[in-house]
Design a protein around this motif. Structure first.
Motif, PDB file in Angstrom:
ATOM      1  N   MET A   1       0.852  -1.186   0.000  1.00 45.60           N
ATOM      2  CA  MET A   1       0.000   0.000   0.000  1.00 45.60           C
ATOM      3  C   MET A   1       0.886   1.234   0.000  1.00 45.60           C
ATOM      4  O   MET A   1       1.799   1.355   0.822  1.00 45.60           O
ATOM      5  CB  MET A   1      -0.886   0.010   1.249  1.00 45.60           C
ATOM      6  N   GLY A   2       0.644   2.139  -0.916  1.00 45.53           N
ATOM      7  CA  GLY A   2       1.397   3.371  -0.949  1.00 45.53           C
ATOM      8  C   GLY A   2       0.803   4.395  -0.005  1.00 45.53           C
ATOM      9  O   GLY A   2      -0.021   4.084   0.857  1.00 45.53           O
ATOM     10  N   ARG A   3       1.227   5.633  -0.174  1.00 45.40           N
ATOM     11  CA  ARG A   3       0.759   6.733   0.663  1.00 45.40           C
ATOM     12  C   ARG A   3       0.069   7.791  -0.194  1.00 45.40           C
ATOM     13  O   ARG A   3       0.273   7.857  -1.402  1.00 45.40           O
ATOM     14  CB  ARG A   3       1.926   7.397   1.385  1.00 45.40           C
ATOM     15  N   ILE A   4      -0.722   8.602   0.468  1.00 41.35           N
ATOM     16  CA  ILE A   4      -1.231   9.830  -0.137  1.00 41.35           C
ATOM     17  C   ILE A   4      -0.398  10.964   0.453  1.00 41.35           C
ATOM     18  O   ILE A   4      -0.359  11.139   1.672  1.00 41.35           O
ATOM     19  CB  ILE A   4      -2.725  10.050   0.180  1.00 41.35           C
ATOM     20  N   ILE A   5       0.280  11.699  -0.407  1.00 43.94           N
ATOM     21  CA  ILE A   5       1.109  12.823   0.032  1.00 43.94           C
ATOM     22  C   ILE A   5       0.487  14.100  -0.515  1.00 43.94           C
ATOM     23  O   ILE A   5       0.401  14.285  -1.736  1.00 43.94           O
ATOM     24  CB  ILE A   5       2.552  12.694  -0.476  1.00 43.94           C
ATOM     25  N   CYS A   6       0.015  14.961   0.367  1.00 40.12           N
ATOM     26  CA  CYS A   6      -0.528  16.246  -0.080  1.00 40.12           C
ATOM     27  C   CYS A   6       0.561  17.300   0.063  1.00 40.12           C
ATOM     28  O   CYS A   6       1.037  17.579   1.162  1.00 40.12           O
ATOM     29  CB  CYS A   6      -1.757  16.646   0.723  1.00 40.12           C
ATOM     30  N   ALA A   7       0.961  17.873  -1.053  1.00 38.06           N
ATOM     31  CA  ALA A   7       2.026  18.868  -1.070  1.00 38.06           C
ATOM     32  C   ALA A   7       1.441  20.271  -1.123  1.00 38.06           C
ATOM     33  O   ALA A   7       0.813  20.653  -2.109  1.00 38.06           O
ATOM     34  CB  ALA A   7       2.946  18.641  -2.273  1.00 38.06           C
ATOM     35  N   GLY A   8       1.635  21.037  -0.044  1.00 30.65           N
ATOM     36  CA  GLY A   8       1.235  22.443  -0.057  1.00 30.65           C
ATOM     37  C   GLY A   8       2.194  23.226  -0.931  1.00 30.65           C
ATOM     38  O   GLY A   8       3.405  23.230  -0.693  1.00 30.65           O
ATOM     39  N   ASP A  30       2.716   9.661  -9.728  1.00 33.41           N
ATOM     40  CA  ASP A  30       1.305   9.999  -9.946  1.00 33.41           C
ATOM     41  C   ASP A  30       1.004  11.295  -9.203  1.00 33.41           C
ATOM     42  O   ASP A  30       1.355  11.437  -8.026  1.00 33.41           O
ATOM     43  CB  ASP A  30       0.387   8.906  -9.403  1.00 33.41           C
ATOM     44  N   ILE A  31       0.375  12.231  -9.874  1.00 32.00           N
ATOM     45  CA  ILE A  31      -0.074  13.441  -9.199  1.00 32.00           C
ATOM     46  C   ILE A  31      -1.573  13.630  -9.459  1.00 32.00           C
ATOM     47  O   ILE A  31      -2.088  13.244 -10.505  1.00 32.00           O
ATOM     48  CB  ILE A  31       0.687  14.713  -9.657  1.00 32.00           C
ATOM     49  N   ALA A  32      -2.236  14.203  -8.468  1.00 37.31           N
ATOM     50  CA  ALA A  32      -3.650  14.533  -8.592  1.00 37.31           C
ATOM     51  C   ALA A  32      -3.818  15.992  -8.191  1.00 37.31           C
ATOM     52  O   ALA A  32      -3.101  16.485  -7.318  1.00 37.31           O
ATOM     53  CB  ALA A  32      -4.504  13.627  -7.705  1.00 37.31           C
ATOM     54  N   GLY A  96       0.562   0.072  -4.118  1.00 40.65           N
ATOM     55  CA  GLY A  96       1.945  -0.168  -4.514  1.00 40.65           C
ATOM     56  C   GLY A  96       2.747   1.077  -4.847  1.00 40.65           C
ATOM     57  O   GLY A  96       3.925   0.975  -5.194  1.00 40.65           O
ATOM     58  N   ARG A  97       2.158   2.262  -4.759  1.00 39.88           N
ATOM     59  CA  ARG A  97       2.909   3.480  -5.057  1.00 39.88           C
ATOM     60  C   ARG A  97       2.261   4.665  -4.362  1.00 39.88           C
ATOM     61  O   ARG A  97       1.095   4.628  -3.984  1.00 39.88           O
ATOM     62  CB  ARG A  97       2.977   3.733  -6.564  1.00 39.88           C
ATOM     63  N   ASP A  98       3.050   5.724  -4.204  1.00 40.85           N
ATOM     64  CA  ASP A  98       2.544   6.951  -3.595  1.00 40.85           C
ATOM     65  C   ASP A  98       1.825   7.798  -4.638  1.00 40.85           C
ATOM     66  O   ASP A  98       2.175   7.796  -5.820  1.00 40.85           O
ATOM     67  CB  ASP A  98       3.696   7.779  -3.008  1.00 40.85           C
ATOM     68  N   VAL A  99       0.825   8.539  -4.193  1.00 39.61           N
ATOM     69  CA  VAL A  99       0.132   9.514  -5.037  1.00 39.61           C
ATOM     70  C   VAL A  99       0.292  10.883  -4.385  1.00 39.61           C
ATOM     71  O   VAL A  99      -0.021  11.047  -3.196  1.00 39.61           O
ATOM     72  CB  VAL A  99      -1.368   9.180  -5.203  1.00 39.61           C
ATOM     73  N   VAL A 100       0.787  11.848  -5.139  1.00 41.38           N
ATOM     74  CA  VAL A 100       0.987  13.202  -4.628  1.00 41.38           C
ATOM     75  C   VAL A 100      -0.192  14.068  -5.049  1.00 41.38           C
ATOM     76  O   VAL A 100      -0.486  14.190  -6.252  1.00 41.38           O
ATOM     77  CB  VAL A 100       2.303  13.811  -5.151  1.00 41.38           C
TER      78      VAL A 100
END
Length: 246
Positions: A1-8, A30-32, A96-100
């Motif tokens: 399980m990856g992480r959700i990274i919120c970048a300010g 991956d970016i959202a 399996g991967r982080d999403v920023v």
């Protein structure tokens, strides 16, 4: 399980991003990011030229923005469904991967990511990278301190009722009004009722190449920029200190 990274991302100038946010954005697979349908998106614009060539982009397009009143049941229902769907989708994407997730300003200061955060919390690991707020960028762009001494700073939303705005504007020292846009004429009327219109400034796209700074009283009624903040500077104990220095 990856992480959700919120970048300010800060107020708009990429140079004002933190080193941690910069690393997260440049290393993302991956970016959202949020955007209005048919628009490029302010957050996406800030990171232009910073993304890896093979990054996968996920545009989270709001189902509604200013088309209907923000306090209507339909508005709330459609936005709730939108956040529910994207929270679920982000969990799927993070296998399996982080999403920023990109967020202008600071994610925990009126940021749209908060609505995802409350839905994701407890289901997946989340990292939130703080950022410089948009209002900080705006008053710095003006080159004038927003507060002095024992000033009390008040942050108001332009979407509030005119009576409530005027009442709070009278009682504060320094003032920031966010969510202006089509609410700007109402904000001007409330400031005039509070006797503070002549002190007010409009800062549009602060810290960005196309920033604009203008006295609010001189802004035309039809001129209602979306990415703008109204500022009224405090004075605090500045006069007393200046007099003592003499």
């Amino acid at each position: 399980m990856g992480r959700i990274i919120c970048a300010g991302l800060g107020p708009g100038d990429p140079d004002l991003m933190s080193r941690r946010a910069d690393r997260a954005v440049r290393g993302a697979t991956d970016i959202a990011y949020f955007r209005k349908k048919g628009r490029y998106g302010q957050a996406r614009r800030i990171v232009e030229g910073m993304l890896a060539d093979d990054v996968v982009e996920h545009a989270m397009e709001y189902p509604v923005t200013t088309e209907i009143p923000f306090n209507s049941p339909d508005y709330n229902r459609r936005l709730a469904e939108f956040y529910d769907q994207w929270a679920s989708r982000l969990i799927t994407l993070s296998q399996g991967r982080d999403v920023v997730v990109l967020c202008e300003g600071d994610p925990f200061f009126y940021g749209s990511f908060m609505h995802l955060y409350t839905r994701l919390r407890g289901q997946i690991e989340i990292e939130v990278i703080p950022g410089i707020t948009g209002m900080t960028g705006c008053w710095t762009a003006m080159g004038e301190p927003i507060t002095w001494g024992d000033d009390v700073m008040t942050v108001l939303m332009g979407s509030m009722g005119e009576d409530a705005l005027a009442q709070r504007m009278v009682a504060c020292d320094a003032l920031v009004v966010m969510k202006t846009g089509r609410n700007l004429p109402k904000v001007k009327r409330a400031l005039a009722r509070a006797g503070r219109l002549d002190e007010a400034w409009l800062v549009e796209r602060g810290t960005m190449p196309d920033q604009r700074i203008a006295r609010l009283a001189e802004v035309e009624e039809h001129d209602c920029p979306y990415f703008a903040i109204v500022l009224v500077h405090g004075h605090g104990r500045r006069p007393e200190i200046a007099q003592a220095a003499q």
